[in-house]
Design an enzyme around this catalytic site. Structure first.
Site, PDB file in Angstrom:
ATOM      1  N   GLU A   1      35.406  36.400  47.839  1.00  0.00           N
ATOM      2  CA  GLU A   1      36.417  36.254  48.902  1.00  0.00           C
ATOM      3  C   GLU A   1      37.744  36.876  48.488  1.00  0.00           C
ATOM      4  O   GLU A   1      38.809  36.407  48.881  1.00  0.00           O
ATOM      5  CB  GLU A   1      36.636  34.781  49.272  1.00  0.00           C
ATOM      6  CG  GLU A   1      35.544  34.191  50.110  1.00  0.00           C
ATOM      7  CD  GLU A   1      35.282  35.005  51.370  1.00  0.00           C
ATOM      8  OE1 GLU A   1      34.117  35.076  51.773  1.00  0.00           O
ATOM      9  OE2 GLU A   1      36.219  35.588  51.923  1.00  0.00           O
TER      10      GLU A   1
HETATM   11  C1  FAD Z   1      27.936  35.386  43.561  1.00  0.00           C
HETATM   12  C2  FAD Z   1      28.616  36.316  44.527  1.00  0.00           C
HETATM   13  C3  FAD Z   1      28.569  36.038  45.873  1.00  0.00           C
HETATM   14  C4  FAD Z   1      29.154  36.929  46.775  1.00  0.00           C
HETATM   15  N1  FAD Z   1      29.022  36.698  48.125  1.00  0.00           N
HETATM   16  C5  FAD Z   1      29.384  37.685  48.991  1.00  0.00           C
HETATM   17  C6  FAD Z   1      29.064  37.598  50.370  1.00  0.00           C
HETATM   18  O1  FAD Z   1      28.491  36.617  50.841  1.00  0.00           O
HETATM   19  N2  FAD Z   1      29.389  38.640  51.178  1.00  0.00           N
HETATM   20  C7  FAD Z   1      30.027  39.762  50.709  1.00  0.00           C
HETATM   21  O2  FAD Z   1      30.277  40.663  51.485  1.00  0.00           O
HETATM   22  N3  FAD Z   1      30.371  39.866  49.404  1.00  0.00           N
HETATM   23  C8  FAD Z   1      30.060  38.859  48.534  1.00  0.00           C
HETATM   24  N4  FAD Z   1      30.358  38.971  47.205  1.00  0.00           N
HETATM   25  C9  FAD Z   1      31.116  40.128  46.750  1.00  0.00           C
HETATM   26  C10 FAD Z   1      32.513  39.767  46.309  1.00  0.00           C
HETATM   27  O3  FAD Z   1      33.318  39.457  47.405  1.00  0.00           O
HETATM   28  C11 FAD Z   1      33.030  40.938  45.459  1.00  0.00           C
HETATM   29  O4  FAD Z   1      32.324  40.891  44.239  1.00  0.00           O
HETATM   30  C12 FAD Z   1      34.532  40.842  45.219  1.00  0.00           C
HETATM   31  O5  FAD Z   1      35.248  41.048  46.401  1.00  0.00           O
HETATM   32  C13 FAD Z   1      35.008  41.864  44.170  1.00  0.00           C
HETATM   33  O6  FAD Z   1      34.519  43.126  44.444  1.00  0.00           O
HETATM   34  P1  FAD Z   1      33.786  43.935  43.274  1.00  0.00           P
HETATM   35  O7  FAD Z   1      32.747  43.036  42.693  1.00  0.00           O
HETATM   36  O8  FAD Z   1      33.337  45.223  43.797  1.00  0.00           O
HETATM   37  O9  FAD Z   1      34.879  44.118  42.164  1.00  0.00           O
HETATM   38  P2  FAD Z   1      35.922  45.351  42.107  1.00  0.00           P
HETATM   39  O10 FAD Z   1      36.523  45.547  43.452  1.00  0.00           O
HETATM   40  O11 FAD Z   1      35.267  46.498  41.459  1.00  0.00           O
HETATM   41  O12 FAD Z   1      37.026  44.746  41.154  1.00  0.00           O
HETATM   42  C14 FAD Z   1      36.958  44.837  39.719  1.00  0.00           C
HETATM   43  C15 FAD Z   1      38.298  44.425  39.136  1.00  0.00           C
HETATM   44  O13 FAD Z   1      39.323  45.296  39.613  1.00  0.00           O
HETATM   45  C16 FAD Z   1      40.344  44.562  40.240  1.00  0.00           C
HETATM   46  N5  FAD Z   1      40.851  45.283  41.397  1.00  0.00           N
HETATM   47  C17 FAD Z   1      40.145  45.958  42.348  1.00  0.00           C
HETATM   48  N6  FAD Z   1      40.964  46.402  43.304  1.00  0.00           N
HETATM   49  C18 FAD Z   1      42.209  46.014  42.967  1.00  0.00           C
HETATM   50  C19 FAD Z   1      43.498  46.177  43.565  1.00  0.00           C
HETATM   51  N7  FAD Z   1      43.653  46.796  44.723  1.00  0.00           N
HETATM   52  N8  FAD Z   1      44.560  45.624  42.928  1.00  0.00           N
HETATM   53  C20 FAD Z   1      44.422  44.980  41.764  1.00  0.00           C
HETATM   54  N9  FAD Z   1      43.238  44.807  41.142  1.00  0.00           N
HETATM   55  C21 FAD Z   1      42.143  45.302  41.761  1.00  0.00           C
HETATM   56  C22 FAD Z   1      39.710  43.250  40.653  1.00  0.00           C
HETATM   57  O14 FAD Z   1      40.673  42.203  40.760  1.00  0.00           O
HETATM   58  C23 FAD Z   1      38.726  43.008  39.537  1.00  0.00           C
HETATM   59  O15 FAD Z   1      39.354  42.383  38.466  1.00  0.00           O
HETATM   60  C24 FAD Z   1      29.833  38.071  46.297  1.00  0.00           C
HETATM   61  C25 FAD Z   1      29.893  38.320  44.928  1.00  0.00           C
HETATM   62  C26 FAD Z   1      29.268  37.471  44.037  1.00  0.00           C
HETATM   63  C27 FAD Z   1      29.307  37.802  42.570  1.00  0.00           C
END
Ligand code: FAD
Length: 592
Positions: free
Chosen positions: A436
Site C-alpha cells: 500500500e
Molecule cells: C505480500 C505482498 C502483498 C501485496 N499485495 C498487493 C496487492 O494486493 N495488490 C497490488 O497491486 N500490489 C500488492 N503488493 C505490491 C506492493 O504494493 C509493492 O511491493 C509496493 O508498492 C512496493 O513496490 P515494489 O515492490 O516494486 O518496490 P519498489 O517500488 O521497487 O521500491 C524499492 C525501494 O525503493 C523505494 N522507492 C521507490 N520509489 C521511490 C520514490 N519515489 N521515493 C523514494 N523511495 C522510493 C521504496 O521505498 C523501496 O524502499 C504486495 C506486495 C507484497 C510483498
C-alpha cells in the site's frame, strides 16, 4: 500461545472520551447507534475473532495457501471461519444500507477491524481488500456495475482484490502496461500482475478483481491508466457466477510472513482475453484506484496497531510467567520485575494505546468528512483525513516494527524460536511498511500533496489544535510538565513545516531527504497529542471521582511514559530534517 482478547477498556475510553462516539452518531443522524450498541458489537466481534480466527493464525503461518488444479486452496479452516464472518453480517458493517450494509460509522468499523487484524493478520487481508474494492466501486462504478456486484461484495459472498503491481511497475505506477482492448459492451484485458493479495481462493464462489490497464489510445504515464472490473467467473443471465473468465493465479509467492494470505501472480488474457468492465472514466483509473488505496492505507496503518497489540498481549503473559530472578531466600521471581522488561512492556503498551487513539480519531475524521452539516466543515475534516492518512499508514507501521521486535526480545531466546509464536508477529508486521505504498511513498505524499500543495496550511491548523491541548495540560496539576513538552514538540513540528516550505523549492533533493523524518516527527507529535488528550480526560474523571479508577490511573502512567520515552524522539527527527540533503546526496553511486 494464541490467546487474544480485544482491549475493551482502552477502546471504549477512546471511543467515548476522545472520539465522542455518541455525539458523532447524533450529528451524523445515526440515532439508533450509540456507545452501548458499539460495545455489544465489539463484544460479539471479539467472540468470533478470539475464539475462531485467532487460533487459526498459527495454522495460516505453518500451512499457507497452496496452488492446485482448481486454483488457490486457502489454509485449512479458513473457509469455515469466513462463512461465520459472512453469516454474522460482519462484511457489511460499515457499508450503506442501500447495498445491504448496516450503515455503522467508519470509526466503529475500524474498531471491529482491529479485532479481525489482531486475531489473524493474514486472513483479515481478504476482507480488507474487499472493503477497498467496494469503496472504489461505490465511488466510481456505473449504476449497472454497482447494482450487479456491490450487494454480493458487501455481504461478503464475493471477495475483491486490487491489481496494480506489475514486475516493472511497483511504486511507480506510471509504468503499468497491462492492456485493455474495447470489444462491444466490455473490454478484453491482457497482461500479468504480481503480488496480488487473496487473488484466488475457494472460500467464495466468485472473486472480483479491480485491475489497472491501458486502453489502446492511452497517453503515456499515470494519466493513461484506466480501471476495470474483472470477475473470476462471468455472470449468467441470473447474475450468478457462470463461465470461467480468462483470469487466473499462475503461481504463489513464498514470503517472510503473512503466510495465511495467498500472494498471487495473476495472469489476465492467456487465451481469449479476460472480460473486463470499465470503472469510472477512461484514463482516470488511478484516481479511482486512489479511493481504494486511501481506504486501504488507513487499514494497513491499523494493521501496525493490531499486530503490535497481539504481540504485546503475548509478551505480557510471558513476562509474568518466565522466572529468571532469584531472591536471597532462593525463591525465584518473574522477568516482569526487571526494570528493563518493564520498559519494553511499557513501550509496547503506551505505543499501542497511542496508535489506537490516533487510528480511531483519524477514522472518526472520515465520518465527520461525510456527515458534517455544512460544506466548509466537511472540507476541513476531509483535509485532516488526507493529512492523517500517510501518518497513520507510515508511522503506525514503522512503530510496529519496533514494538513487535520488543515482543520477541521479551521472550529472550524463545522469541527467536517459532514455537512461542512471537516471531510470527514480528515477521507478519514486516510487510506493513511495504505494501500500500512504502514508508517513503507515504512520506512523499505527506510532503508533496499534504503539505507543500496547500502551503502547509492544513498542518498549521493541526498544530494549532495540538497547541491547544498543550495549553490545557499546562493548566492542570500533575500534567503541566507534559504540556510544556508537548508545546516544545509543536514548535518542532512548526520548524519542520517551515523548513520544507523554505527549502523544497530551492534544492531538488531537500524534500526527499527530509520526508521520512518529517513523517516520523509528525507521528510522534500526533501520538503526544492523543496521549495528552487521554491524560487530560483521565485526570478530569479521577478528580470527579468518576470512571474506573484503576484504568484511569494506569492511563495516566502510560501517557507519562509516552511523553518521557517516545515523544522526545521527535527532536532527533527534526535535526535530521534540518540537515537537508547535503550528506544524503553527497556520495556518487560508485562510492557506496
Ligand atoms: C505480500 C505482498 C502483498 C501485496 N499485495 C498487493 C496487492 O494486493 N495488490 C497490488 O497491486 N500490489 C500488492 N503488493 C505490491 C506492493 O504494493 C509493492 O511491493 C509496493 O508498492 C512496493 O513496490 P515494489 O515492490 O516494486 O518496490 P519498489 O517500488 O521497487 O521500491 C524499492 C525501494 O525503493 C523505494 N522507492 C521507490 N520509489 C521511490 C520514490 N519515489 N521515493 C523514494 N523511495 C522510493 C521504496 O521505498 C523501496 O524502499 C504486495 C506486495 C507484497 C510483498
Amino acid at each position: 500461545m494464541s490467546d487474544y482478547r480485544y482491549p475493551y477498556k482502552d477502546a471504549e475510553f477512546i471511543l467515548d472520551h476522545l472520539v465522542g462516539f455518541d455525539r458523532l452518531c447524533e450529528e451524523a443522524g445515526l440515532e439508533d447507534i450509540n456507545l452501548e450498541l458499539a460495545s455489544a458489537v465489539l463484544e460479539e466481534a471479539n467472540r468470533l475473532g478470539s475464539e475462531v480466527w485467532a487460533p487459526l493464525n498459527v495454522v495460516g503461518d505453518r500451512e499457507g495457501a497452496t496452488l492446485g488444479e482448481e486454483g488457490v486452496r486457502e489454509t485449512p479452516g479458513f473457509k469455515e471461519a469466513y462463512d461465520q464472518y459472512v453469516e454474522g453480517g460482519w462484511a457489511g458493517l460499515g457499508f450503506p444500507e442501500e447495498f445491504g450494509g448496516q450503515g455503522m460509522p467508519k470509526v466503529l468499523f475500524t474498531a471491529v477491524d482491529e479485532i479481525w487484524q489482531s486475531s489473524n493478520l493474514g486472513f483479515s487481508l481478504c476482507s480488507l481488500l474487499t472493503h477497498g474494492a467496494v469503496e472504489a466501486l461505490m465511488a466510481h462504478g456505473s449504476e449497472e456495475l454497482k447494482a450487479t456486484y456491490l450487494p454480493k461484495m458487501v455481504s461478503g459472498e464475493w471477495t475483491g482484490t486490487m491489481n496494480l503491481t506489475e514486475p516493472q511497475a511497483g511504486s511507480d505506477l506510471a509504468a503499468v502496461n497491462c492492456r485493455a482492448v474495447p470489444e462491444g459492451d466490455h473490454y478484453k484485458i491482457y497482461g500479468q500482475k504480481i503480488f496480488i493479495t487473496w487473488g484466488d481462493h475457494q472460500m467464495t464462489d466468485n472473486v472480483i478483481h479491480l485491475v489497472l490497464a491501458r486502453l489502446p489510445d492511452a497517453p503515456a504515464g499515470v494519466k493513461g491508466i484506466s480501471l476495470f472490473l474483472v470477475p473470476k467467473f462471468l455472470l449468467d443471465e441470473n447474475g450468478e457466477p457462470g463461465e470461467r473468465n480468462d483470469a487466473s493465479c499462475i503461481s504463489l509467492e513464498h514470503k517472510l510472513g503473512i503466510h495465511g494470505s495467498p500472494t498471487c501472480v495473476m495472469s489476465f488474457g492467456d487465451g481469449d482475453g479476460a472480460v473486463g468492465y470499465l470503472v469510472g472514466e477512461p484514463h482516470r483509473g488511478l484516481m479511482a484506484m486512489f479511493t481504494m488505496m486511501n481506504d486501504a492505507r488507513q487499514s494497513v496503518g491499523l494493521q501496525g496497531l493490531s499486530v503490535s497489540e497481539r504481540s504485546y498481549q503475548q509478551a505480557l503473559a510471558w513476562a509474568k510467567e518466565r522466572l529468571q530472578g532469584t531472591r536471597s531466600d532462593g525463591s525465584r521471581y518473574p522477568i516482569i520485575d526487571f526494570p528493563d522488561v518493564r520498559r519494553l512492556l511499557l513501550l509496547m503498551k503506551s505505543g499501542t494505546e497511542e496508535m489506537r487513539a490516533l487510528a480511531y480519531l483519524a477514522s472518526a475524521e472520515i465520518d465527520k468528512a461525510h456527515f458534517a452539516a455544512d460544506a466548509d466543515r466537511r472540507a476541513s475534516h476531509m483535509a485532516r483525513v488526507e493529512l492523517f492518512t500517510p501518518i497513520v499508514k507510515g508511522w503506525l507501521t514503522e512503530l510496529s516494527q519496533e514494538l513487535t521486535s520488543h515482543g520477541v526480545q521479551i521472550h529472550g531466546g524463545m522469541g527467536f524460536i517459532e514455537e512461542t509464536g512471537s516471531a510470527q508477529h514480528y515477521r507478519d508486521a514486516r510487510i506493513t511498511t511495504i505494501y500500500e505504498g512504502t514508508t517513503a511513498i507515504q512520506a512523499n505524499d505527506l510532503v508533496g500533496r499534504k503539505t507543500l500543495a496547500n502551503n502547509g496550511e492544513v498542518l498549521a491548523a493541526l498544530l494549532r489544535d495540538i497547541q491547544a491541548t498543550a495549553d490545557n495540560m499546562q493548566a492542570v496539576d500533575g500534567l503541566a510538565d507534559m504540556g510544556t513538552s508537548l508545546a516544545q514538540v509543536v514548535a518542532q513540528g512548526e520548524a519542520a513545516r517551515q523548513w520544507l516550505l523554505d527549502h523544497a523549492g530551492e534544492d531538488r533533493y531537500a524534500a526527499g531527504s527530509a520526508s521520512v523524518n518529517y513523517l516520523m516527527l509528525l507521528g510522534y507529535l500526533c501520538g503526544g497529542w492523543v496521549m495528552g488528550q487521554a491524560a487530560l480526560k483521565a485526570q478530569a474523571l479521577l478528580d470527579a471521582g468518576q470512571g474506573d479508577k484503576g484504568f484511569l490511573e494506569t492511563k495516566r502512567v502510560t501517557a507519562r511514559f509516552y511523553f518521557e520515552h517516545l515523544l522526545p524522539r521527535a527532536s532527533a527527527c527534526l535535526a535530521a530534517v534540518e540537515a537537508g540533503s547535503s550528506s544524503v546526496m553527497a556520495l556518487a553511486p560508485e562510492q557506496f
